[in-house]
Design an enzyme around this catalytic site. Structure first.
Site, mmCIF file in Angstrom:
data_model
loop_
_atom_site.group_PDB
_atom_site.id
_atom_site.type_symbol
_atom_site.label_atom_id
_atom_site.label_comp_id
_atom_site.label_asym_id
_atom_site.label_seq_id
_atom_site.Cartn_x
_atom_site.Cartn_y
_atom_site.Cartn_z
ATOM 1 N N HIS A 98 73.012 36.699 6.489
ATOM 2 C CA HIS A 98 74.125 37.291 7.245
ATOM 3 C C HIS A 98 74.425 36.451 8.481
ATOM 4 O O HIS A 98 73.525 35.863 9.079
ATOM 5 C CB HIS A 98 73.868 38.756 7.589
ATOM 6 C CG HIS A 98 72.700 39.026 8.473
ATOM 7 N ND1 HIS A 98 72.800 39.049 9.845
ATOM 8 C CD2 HIS A 98 71.391 39.302 8.191
ATOM 9 C CE1 HIS A 98 71.613 39.349 10.371
ATOM 10 N NE2 HIS A 98 70.740 39.501 9.395
ATOM 11 N N ASP A 100 76.368 37.658 11.072
ATOM 12 C CA ASP A 100 76.603 38.456 12.288
ATOM 13 C C ASP A 100 75.279 38.644 13.014
ATOM 14 O O ASP A 100 74.206 38.398 12.450
ATOM 15 C CB ASP A 100 77.233 39.811 11.951
ATOM 16 C CG ASP A 100 76.333 40.700 11.104
ATOM 17 O OD1 ASP A 100 75.627 40.157 10.207
ATOM 18 O OD2 ASP A 100 76.323 41.928 11.319
ATOM 19 N N ASP A 134 67.504 35.558 13.351
ATOM 20 C CA ASP A 134 68.101 36.669 12.599
ATOM 21 C C ASP A 134 69.611 36.595 12.656
ATOM 22 O O ASP A 134 70.221 37.124 13.539
ATOM 23 C CB ASP A 134 67.603 38.001 13.181
ATOM 24 C CG ASP A 134 68.165 39.212 12.451
ATOM 25 O OD1 ASP A 134 68.599 39.067 11.300
ATOM 26 O OD2 ASP A 134 68.182 40.303 13.051
ATOM 27 N N GLU A 168 75.873 42.882 8.528
ATOM 28 C CA GLU A 168 74.522 43.370 8.232
ATOM 29 C C GLU A 168 73.957 44.205 9.367
ATOM 30 O O GLU A 168 73.300 45.215 9.137
ATOM 31 C CB GLU A 168 73.583 42.187 7.936
ATOM 32 C CG GLU A 168 72.312 42.583 7.190
ATOM 33 C CD GLU A 168 71.186 43.060 8.110
ATOM 34 O OE1 GLU A 168 70.250 43.705 7.593
ATOM 35 O OE2 GLU A 168 71.229 42.796 9.330
ATOM 36 N N ASP A 197 65.532 36.997 5.333
ATOM 37 C CA ASP A 197 65.984 37.821 6.464
ATOM 38 C C ASP A 197 64.855 38.756 6.922
ATOM 39 O O ASP A 197 65.095 39.851 7.379
ATOM 40 C CB ASP A 197 67.242 38.615 6.060
ATOM 41 C CG ASP A 197 67.907 39.314 7.234
ATOM 42 O OD1 ASP A 197 67.699 38.876 8.390
ATOM 43 O OD2 ASP A 197 68.633 40.304 7.004
ATOM 44 N N HIS A 447 66.488 41.213 17.305
ATOM 45 C CA HIS A 447 67.012 42.447 17.917
ATOM 46 C C HIS A 447 66.534 42.634 19.360
ATOM 47 O O HIS A 447 66.951 43.581 20.012
ATOM 48 C CB HIS A 447 66.669 43.705 17.102
ATOM 49 C CG HIS A 447 67.282 43.724 15.736
ATOM 50 N ND1 HIS A 447 67.585 44.866 15.065
ATOM 51 C CD2 HIS A 447 67.663 42.707 14.904
ATOM 52 C CE1 HIS A 447 68.108 44.577 13.884
ATOM 53 N NE2 HIS A 447 68.158 43.267 13.769
HETATM 54 ZN ZN LIG Z 1 68.780 40.185 9.697
HETATM 55 ZN ZN LIG Z 2 68.925 42.054 12.255
#
Ligand SMILES: [Zn+2]
Ligand SMILES: [Zn+2]
Ligand SMILES: [Zn+2]
Ligand SMILES: [Zn+2]
Lengths: 477, 477
Positions: A98, A100, A134, A168, A197, A447
């Site tokens: 992903h 994003d 990520d 995602e 991921d 995150h």
């Molecule tokens: Zn991810």
């Molecule tokens: Zn993530």
């Protein structure tokens, strides 16, 4: 092999060029969950298309519908799809990633601007930036591998299909429908799939991931009087909904983490010898989890039991209560209706439906025993099935050997305790083996503030992907 | 008596004048909890001083210190004190009331402007307005009684001391210190006390109130990891603080309302014959409480058990949990530390300290049994003692007879299930009997929208106060 040693040499010699590619990607703040970044998300899709096209991939964006974002109806970020190679004598590998990212603000505690890839000035080799691990780093790892093939004149050993989504971090809206509708078109002929991921369990040991727990989220709803009451005026005279709810919630799980709902434990798939061995081989010390949780409150000090507790056994967590007083301070209210929230992590043979049947029967039975005049309802508010794939599939064998070659050690075989819903969608709709092949380390901080990817993981990850594709071609299907 | 029949006649003939007095008071929005109304609170104190002075009372305001209001340090509303009469052959009665009110906004659902006293246009006689029943109506009832004596040339049968505070709705800050410091000065010589700041149990039966439950408010604090964790990654591996907390909270009270803490029930003062009779005589039907709670979820259908449950037995309510997920929706967090809140209503012989000793020992013992590695702490965050006075004291006999004369029926003898902390302060510091003599009905809606006082309660309440003072003079001490 000859082919990959040329590739590895090129990768080593072009490190700064590859890091520059990641810097460009991190420089585009493609935050999917905030309308202020909607143009950046589009820009990131275009960046991928440009890069892929340059590398010989037939790439395009495809719309996947509309959604509400910050109160406005807007287009969902498009998926980027591409394919390269169409040789019926080669296996066809599908990769997913992903483009994003999670939101990030310098003020949140970042050492550097989160959208400027920053090489650790202290020389650790850490590459700081939102999306570094990520999932922009892994996505670009695939592009790097393609470039290495192109620049060294090496033939790609597999047909490669790829799908990169831009939603995602915000629920992957629209992707399930896209997979379903393209099942026999774009996705036709896919032999196996690889997703990068997730992360190593620790900071030292590469791993392959072959399972994910599912989750059932429940609410127990108790209602009694039709208005909130003062405990001075009514305490001692009525059946208080909170008393019933707390009593029911206390019967779901023991302080030792044992699920008390009859029948649940009996459903769990038995541990096979192969599984047992894979768990025993995982590089893991109790210190790893004690560091991760900031304390020594593990249920056991046995590493295998701890790993199985996190990865292959169900667990039940009590999350909280809606409708009761939850602020700082004291309030003497008797709430008239309350909702207790809990979830059960699902594992093979413990599915959404059979688990829910057991939960509903048990909670209702226990409620009857309370002799309360209140009303009780148990509701499944969300369900996600567990997923497991064959870790001895040729795709895993290829990844295993690639790991040994690139990292000089055999990978751990792990499962994730959480769910990655999109894995399940691909598995269910396409029916293929999926190898989760992480690039980053357990401390990358996806995150979080100061998300990073180590230069060695980015560079070795690129080699790992190349090696994996070559092994995949060589493995017997 | 001759004296009071003259007074009652004057009161009947001057109803509209007395209602006008209440209209003036309700027209001053003396909201103590909001800095925007600080001048109105002052104005209300001045209004009382003017009225009292006109009626021959030596009245003054007295400062009681400063406090923080909406972030500013300001003067607390002053207390208004006054006295009239100083005859050593008469008893000295102290009365208390409060001139501040709860906030009220038309938008909250009021039928009329809350600060304009409005006679129900449908002819019910209800007088709508904030403070009408809590507590301006009762306070002015005393002033009305004084005026009736003055205008009819009737000698006051008692020496009267009065204290009206302007901070009751906001914690009565400063009042305890004032009572303590004036104990042997302003309050010297007080024989008994009367407070009119509570309500009938129903809408038909006058009552005298002779007890209040106390309250101990507790938090059970469980902490484990040093950060919140994701239940996917850690569920099944650690001792979750919520599991321990819910388990402990479930052991405090049964769904039948029984307090499960050993020793608590044994402490409760036994029911005397007199008490039993007083409870049995209360006018009360199960329909009354079913209407009040909007449902039939009472623990029993026995009226006396229900009344004792509300008024003379302890109760334990579970209020909620701080630190856990409490919003609408689903969140799969394992909170690292949680605080469970509960309170115990206290009754005679069940005090702050002996109850807390039992609670702390029990919770800690039960926590030990859980075998958890988390940490547990039980904290008393607030304590208020129960209060009971002699309902056969001459002051109650006087109020009893006054009720029979004015309302044509004997009063119920009630206790309040909640606490009125200031009653306890007066009782402890001055050591006198306190008769709680309500004016308004159980459906007046103090603190709610459309607060009202019935005209008949206001007018009969005025007569009740006059009659009470005359009976007080006549009763043998
Ligand atoms: Zn991810
Ligand atoms: Zn993530
Ligand atoms: Zn009041
Ligand atoms: Zn009030």
């Amino acid at each position: 092999s000859m082919a990959t040693s040329k590739i590895n040499k090129w990768v080593d010699e072009n490190q700064s060029h590859l890091i520059d590619r990641l810097a460009k990607a991190v420089g585009i703040p493609s935050v999917s969950g905030n309308i202020a970044y909607i143009k950046d998300v589009e820009r990131m899709a275009e960046f991928l298309i440009e890069q892929l096209t340059e590398l010989g991939v037939k790439a395009e964006t495809r719309p996947v519908g509309k959604h509400q974002l910050d109160g406005k109806e807007v287009d969902l970020p498009p998926v980027v799809i591409g394919h390269i190679g169409n040789d019926p004598n080669k296996k066809t590998l599908l990769i997913y990633g992903h483009y994003d990212v999670q939101p990030a603000l310098k003020e949140d505690g970042w050492k550097f601007d989160p959208f400027t890839l920053t090489v650790d000035p202290e020389g650790s080799g850490k590459l700081y930036g939102r999306g570094s691990t990520d999932d922009k780093g892994p996505v670009l790892g695939w592009l790097n591998a393609l470039e290495a093939h192109k620049e060294t004149g090496t033939e790609l050993p597999v047909n490669l299909k790829m799908i990169f989504e831009g939603m995602e971090e915000n629920g992957s809206d629209g992707l399930d429908k896209f997979i379903e509708s393209e099942k026999d078109k774009f996705f036709a002929g896919v032999d196996c799939m690889c997703i990068s991921d997730n992360y190593w369990l620790d900071t030292k040991t590469p791993c392959l991931t072959y399972g994910l727990r599912g989750i059932n989220y429940y609410e127990i709803r108790i209602s009694g009087p039709d208005r909130d009451l003062h405990s001075g005026a009514f305490g001692g005279a009525i059946h208080e909904p909170m008393t019933d709810l707390i009593s029911l919630m206390s019967k779901l799980v023991s302080p030792q983490g044992e699920i008390l709902i009859p029948g649940v434990k009996d459903l769990i798939a038995p541990v096979t010898k192969d599984e047992q061995e894979k768990f025993e081989a995982i590089h893991f010390e109790m210190k790893d989890i004690h560091d991760a949780i900031g304390g020594d409150v593990t249920l056991t000090n046995d590493t295998v039991k701890t790993l199985m507790g996190r990865m292959r056994n169900p667990s039940l967590s009590l999350h909280g209560i809606e409708g009761a007083f939850s602020a700082v301070g004291s309030k003497t209210v008797i709430p008239c209706s309350v909702k207790g929230k809990f979830s059960i992590r699902l594992v093979p043979n413990l599915g959404i439906k059979n688990t829910t049947d057991l939960v509903i029967k048990y909670v209702n039975d226990e409620f009857m025993k309370l002799g309360s005049k209140n009303k009780c309802q148990v509701v499944l508010t969300h369900g996600g099935e567990p997923w497991i794939t064959d870790p001895n599939h040729y795709s895993f064998r290829a990844a295993h050997k690639a790991t040994e070659t690139v990292w000089g050690q055999a990978p751990d075989y792990t499962r994730e305790g959480g769910s990655i819903p999109i894995t399940l969608e691909f598995a269910n709709i396409l029916g293929v083996n999926i190898c989760l092949l992480p690039v980053g380390r357990g401390d990358d901080g996806a995150h979080s503030t100061n998300e990073k990817l180590d230069t060695s993981n980015y560079i070795q990850g690129t080699k790992l992907f190349a090696e994996y594709m070559h092994n995949l071609a060589a493995e017997q299907a």
